[in-house]
Design a protein around this motif. Structure first.
Motif, PDB file in Angstrom:
ATOM      1  N   TYR A  97       0.653  -0.941  -0.226  1.00 34.70           N
ATOM      2  CA  TYR A  97      -0.410  -0.113   0.156  1.00 34.70           C
ATOM      3  C   TYR A  97       0.484   1.212   0.078  1.00 34.70           C
ATOM      4  O   TYR A  97       1.896   0.990   0.868  1.00 34.70           O
ATOM      5  N   ALA A  98       0.414   2.399  -0.823  1.00 37.01           N
ATOM      6  CA  ALA A  98       1.354   3.426  -1.070  1.00 37.01           C
ATOM      7  C   ALA A  98       0.711   4.366   0.493  1.00 37.01           C
ATOM      8  O   ALA A  98       1.240   5.116   0.935  1.00 37.01           O
ATOM      9  N   SER A  99      -0.474   4.196   1.383  1.00 38.08           N
ATOM     10  CA  SER A  99      -0.287   4.949   2.550  1.00 38.08           C
ATOM     11  C   SER A  99      -2.146   4.360   2.745  1.00 38.08           C
ATOM     12  O   SER A  99      -2.289   3.266   2.992  1.00 38.08           O
ATOM     13  N   VAL A 100      -1.235   4.341   4.194  1.00 33.63           N
ATOM     14  CA  VAL A 100      -2.642   3.663   5.292  1.00 33.63           C
ATOM     15  C   VAL A 100      -2.495   5.164   6.372  1.00 33.63           C
ATOM     16  O   VAL A 100      -1.741   5.290   7.042  1.00 33.63           O
ATOM     17  N   MET A 101      -3.772   4.997   6.261  1.00 36.25           N
ATOM     18  CA  MET A 101      -4.141   5.002   7.861  1.00 36.25           C
ATOM     19  C   MET A 101      -4.437   4.750   8.723  1.00 36.25           C
ATOM     20  O   MET A 101      -5.905   3.338   8.879  1.00 36.25           O
ATOM     21  N   ILE A 102      -3.801   4.580  10.286  1.00 39.94           N
ATOM     22  CA  ILE A 102      -4.547   4.126  10.799  1.00 39.94           C
ATOM     23  C   ILE A 102      -5.511   4.519  12.603  1.00 39.94           C
ATOM     24  O   ILE A 102      -5.417   6.074  12.107  1.00 39.94           O
ATOM     25  N   GLU A 103      -6.879   3.711  12.445  1.00 37.06           N
ATOM     26  CA  GLU A 103      -7.662   4.178  13.623  1.00 37.06           C
ATOM     27  C   GLU A 103      -7.925   2.988  14.100  1.00 37.06           C
ATOM     28  O   GLU A 103      -8.948   1.605  13.645  1.00 37.06           O
ATOM     29  N   ALA A 104      -7.636   2.866  15.275  1.00 40.68           N
ATOM     30  CA  ALA A 104      -7.444   1.603  16.369  1.00 40.68           C
ATOM     31  C   ALA A 104      -7.054   1.882  17.620  1.00 40.68           C
ATOM     32  O   ALA A 104      -7.107   3.371  17.948  1.00 40.68           O
ATOM     33  N   GLY A 105      -6.774   0.850  18.306  1.00 39.35           N
ATOM     34  CA  GLY A 105      -7.033   0.940  20.025  1.00 39.35           C
ATOM     35  C   GLY A 105      -5.134   1.426  20.000  1.00 39.35           C
ATOM     36  O   GLY A 105      -4.991   1.578  19.439  1.00 39.35           O
ATOM     37  N   SER A 106      -5.248   1.455  21.545  1.00 36.13           N
ATOM     38  CA  SER A 106      -4.693   2.555  22.060  1.00 36.13           C
ATOM     39  C   SER A 106      -2.602   0.954  21.739  1.00 36.13           C
ATOM     40  O   SER A 106      -1.388   1.279  21.983  1.00 36.13           O
ATOM     41  N   ALA A 107      -2.924  -0.439  21.672  1.00 32.91           N
ATOM     42  CA  ALA A 107      -1.835  -1.214  21.913  1.00 32.91           C
ATOM     43  C   ALA A 107      -1.770  -0.474  20.602  1.00 32.91           C
ATOM     44  O   ALA A 107      -0.580  -1.110  20.160  1.00 32.91           O
ATOM     45  N   ILE A 108      -2.415  -0.615  19.615  1.00 38.17           N
ATOM     46  CA  ILE A 108      -1.756  -0.845  17.976  1.00 38.17           C
ATOM     47  C   ILE A 108      -1.611   0.957  17.743  1.00 38.17           C
ATOM     48  O   ILE A 108      -0.307   0.324  17.387  1.00 38.17           O
ATOM     49  N   ALA A 109      -1.721   1.501  18.671  1.00 38.23           N
ATOM     50  CA  ALA A 109      -1.014   3.186  17.707  1.00 38.23           C
ATOM     51  C   ALA A 109       0.169   3.016  18.892  1.00 38.23           C
ATOM     52  O   ALA A 109       1.637   3.086  17.846  1.00 38.23           O
ATOM     53  N   ALA A 110       0.492   2.509  19.854  1.00 38.24           N
ATOM     54  CA  ALA A 110       1.857   2.028  20.420  1.00 38.24           C
ATOM     55  C   ALA A 110       2.707   1.128  19.530  1.00 38.24           C
ATOM     56  O   ALA A 110       3.722   1.746  19.773  1.00 38.24           O
ATOM     57  N   ALA A 111       2.506   0.185  18.907  1.00 40.34           N
ATOM     58  CA  ALA A 111       3.362  -0.475  18.276  1.00 40.34           C
ATOM     59  C   ALA A 111       3.449   0.405  17.162  1.00 40.34           C
ATOM     60  O   ALA A 111       4.712  -0.233  16.871  1.00 40.34           O
ATOM     61  N   ALA A 112       3.145   0.833  16.398  1.00 41.75           N
ATOM     62  CA  ALA A 112       2.982   1.814  15.200  1.00 41.75           C
ATOM     63  C   ALA A 112       4.168   2.380  15.643  1.00 41.75           C
ATOM     64  O   ALA A 112       5.141   3.082  14.682  1.00 41.75           O
ATOM     65  N   LEU A 113       3.789   3.354  17.024  1.00 40.78           N
ATOM     66  CA  LEU A 113       5.076   4.105  17.157  1.00 40.78           C
ATOM     67  C   LEU A 113       6.362   3.550  17.706  1.00 40.78           C
ATOM     68  O   LEU A 113       7.295   3.949  17.134  1.00 40.78           O
ATOM     69  N   GLN A 114       6.261   2.358  18.093  1.00 41.42           N
ATOM     70  CA  GLN A 114       7.503   1.806  18.620  1.00 41.42           C
ATOM     71  C   GLN A 114       8.315   1.292  17.515  1.00 41.42           C
ATOM     72  O   GLN A 114       9.722   1.501  17.964  1.00 41.42           O
ATOM     73  N   THR A 115       7.532   0.790  16.502  1.00 42.11           N
ATOM     74  CA  THR A 115       8.585   0.225  15.586  1.00 42.11           C
ATOM     75  C   THR A 115       8.808   1.523  14.266  1.00 42.11           C
ATOM     76  O   THR A 115       9.431   1.143  13.359  1.00 42.11           O
ATOM     77  N   GLY A 116       8.386   2.655  14.556  1.00 43.54           N
ATOM     78  CA  GLY A 116       8.782   3.964  13.944  1.00 43.54           C
ATOM     79  C   GLY A 116       7.719   3.359  12.507  1.00 43.54           C
ATOM     80  O   GLY A 116       8.155   3.790  11.928  1.00 43.54           O
ATOM     81  N   LEU A 117       6.777   2.839  12.437  1.00 47.83           N
ATOM     82  CA  LEU A 117       5.751   3.181  11.035  1.00 47.83           C
ATOM     83  C   LEU A 117       5.321   4.132  10.918  1.00 47.83           C
ATOM     84  O   LEU A 117       5.074   4.619   9.560  1.00 47.83           O
ATOM     85  N   VAL A 118       4.795   5.161  12.431  1.00 51.35           N
ATOM     86  CA  VAL A 118       3.866   6.333  11.474  1.00 51.35           C
ATOM     87  C   VAL A 118       5.151   7.631  11.275  1.00 51.35           C
ATOM     88  O   VAL A 118       6.282   7.644  11.613  1.00 51.35           O
ATOM     89  N   ASP A 119       4.553   7.923  10.488  1.00 50.57           N
ATOM     90  CA  ASP A 119       4.931   9.262   9.657  1.00 50.57           C
ATOM     91  C   ASP A 119       4.315  10.996   9.637  1.00 50.57           C
ATOM     92  O   ASP A 119       4.463  11.851   9.838  1.00 50.57           O
ATOM     93  N   ARG A 120       2.572  10.217  10.194  1.00 53.55           N
ATOM     94  CA  ARG A 120       1.960  11.757  10.397  1.00 53.55           C
ATOM     95  C   ARG A 120       1.197  11.374  12.087  1.00 53.55           C
ATOM     96  O   ARG A 120       0.551  10.300  11.659  1.00 53.55           O
ATOM     97  N   ILE A 121       0.807  12.284  12.512  1.00 60.21           N
ATOM     98  CA  ILE A 121      -0.016  12.201  13.286  1.00 60.21           C
ATOM     99  C   ILE A 121      -1.164  13.096  12.936  1.00 60.21           C
ATOM    100  O   ILE A 121      -1.514  14.292  13.230  1.00 60.21           O
ATOM    101  N   GLU A 122      -2.517  12.570  12.862  1.00 63.77           N
ATOM    102  CA  GLU A 122      -3.660  13.609  12.989  1.00 63.77           C
ATOM    103  C   GLU A 122      -4.817  14.033  14.179  1.00 63.77           C
ATOM    104  O   GLU A 122      -4.821  12.168  14.567  1.00 63.77           O
ATOM    105  N   TRP A 123      -4.343  14.454  14.757  1.00 63.05           N
ATOM    106  CA  TRP A 123      -4.825  14.504  16.248  1.00 63.05           C
ATOM    107  C   TRP A 123      -5.835  15.236  16.218  1.00 63.05           C
ATOM    108  O   TRP A 123      -6.016  16.457  16.294  1.00 63.05           O
ATOM    109  N   PHE A 124      -7.258  14.958  16.554  1.00 58.60           N
ATOM    110  CA  PHE A 124      -8.803  15.532  16.981  1.00 58.60           C
ATOM    111  C   PHE A 124      -9.193  15.387  18.539  1.00 58.60           C
ATOM    112  O   PHE A 124      -9.292  14.747  19.172  1.00 58.60           O
TER     113      PHE A 124
END
Length: 192
Positions: free
Chosen positions: A117-144
């Motif tokens: 995939y060229a682009s993926v948006m994560i809309e998930a709970g805290s465990a997946i958010a943490a895992a994505a951040l820990q592994t350096g996968l998150v390029d952008r955060i959109e925080w509402f």
């Protein structure tokens, strides 16, 4: 997408002022207002896939469709569900859109789930958010952030990261701040 490249990953968070995504009893609809939700639909339409977890599917039964106002209904992003135990119900709302692809992943490898995939948006709970951040996968955060406070017994947006020093924390810089009705919408890019 070229071989060896990875998806550009956006982590979407919708929280209270104190970073909570739900009450202690799991109630979360709706923390943010209609203006924020409308923007999320535009964001979904701009991504090839939405990644979520089985906890979100079971708790909220979301459609995760892109329904931006004022435009023809776009092609729907694929849905990637992290579900190690195979608990995704056949009748889950993500299956309602016949033209979209729903893929279920039985392992915990977020990078493998996003491959191709060229682009993926994560809309998930805290465990997946943490895992994505820990592994350096998150390029952008959109925080509402909604102007409510849910307190320490509310469910946090990001699970424990296991940090032992501040220098190891994932770091982002804010690139925009927009008022969406009563909410604040902050955009952050990862610091290289």
């Amino acid at each position: 997408m070229s071989a060896g490249s990875r998806a550009r990953v956006t982590l979407k968070l919708a929280t209270s002022l104190d970073g909570r995504i739900a009450l202690a009893n799991g109630v979360s609809q709706w923390i943010t207002g209609p203006e924020s939700r409308a923007e999320v639909h535009r964001m979904r339409a701009a991504h090839a896939a939405i990644l979520t977890g089985i906890g979100t599917i079971l708790a909220d039964d979301p459609q995760l469709t892109a329904r931006p106002e004022g435009v023809a209904r776009p092609a729907q992003p694929d849905i990637l569900i992290m579900d190690t135990a195979g608990r995704t119900p056949a009748g889950a709302s993500v299956h309602a859109e016949a033209s979209r692809r729903v893929r279920i992943f039985r392992d915990r490898d977020l990078g493998a789930a996003m491959a191709g995939y060229a682009s993926v948006m994560i809309e998930a709970g805290s465990a997946i958010a943490a895992a994505a951040l820990q592994t350096g996968l998150v390029d952008r955060i959109e925080w509402f952030r909604a102007p409510v406070v849910l307190g320490g017994d509310g469910l946090g947006a990001i699970a424990a990261l296991g940090l032992e020093r501040l220098g190891a924390a994932p770091t982002f810089h804010r690139v925009s701040l927009v008022e969406r009705g009563p909410d604040l919408h902050e955009s952050y890019e990862r610091v290289s």
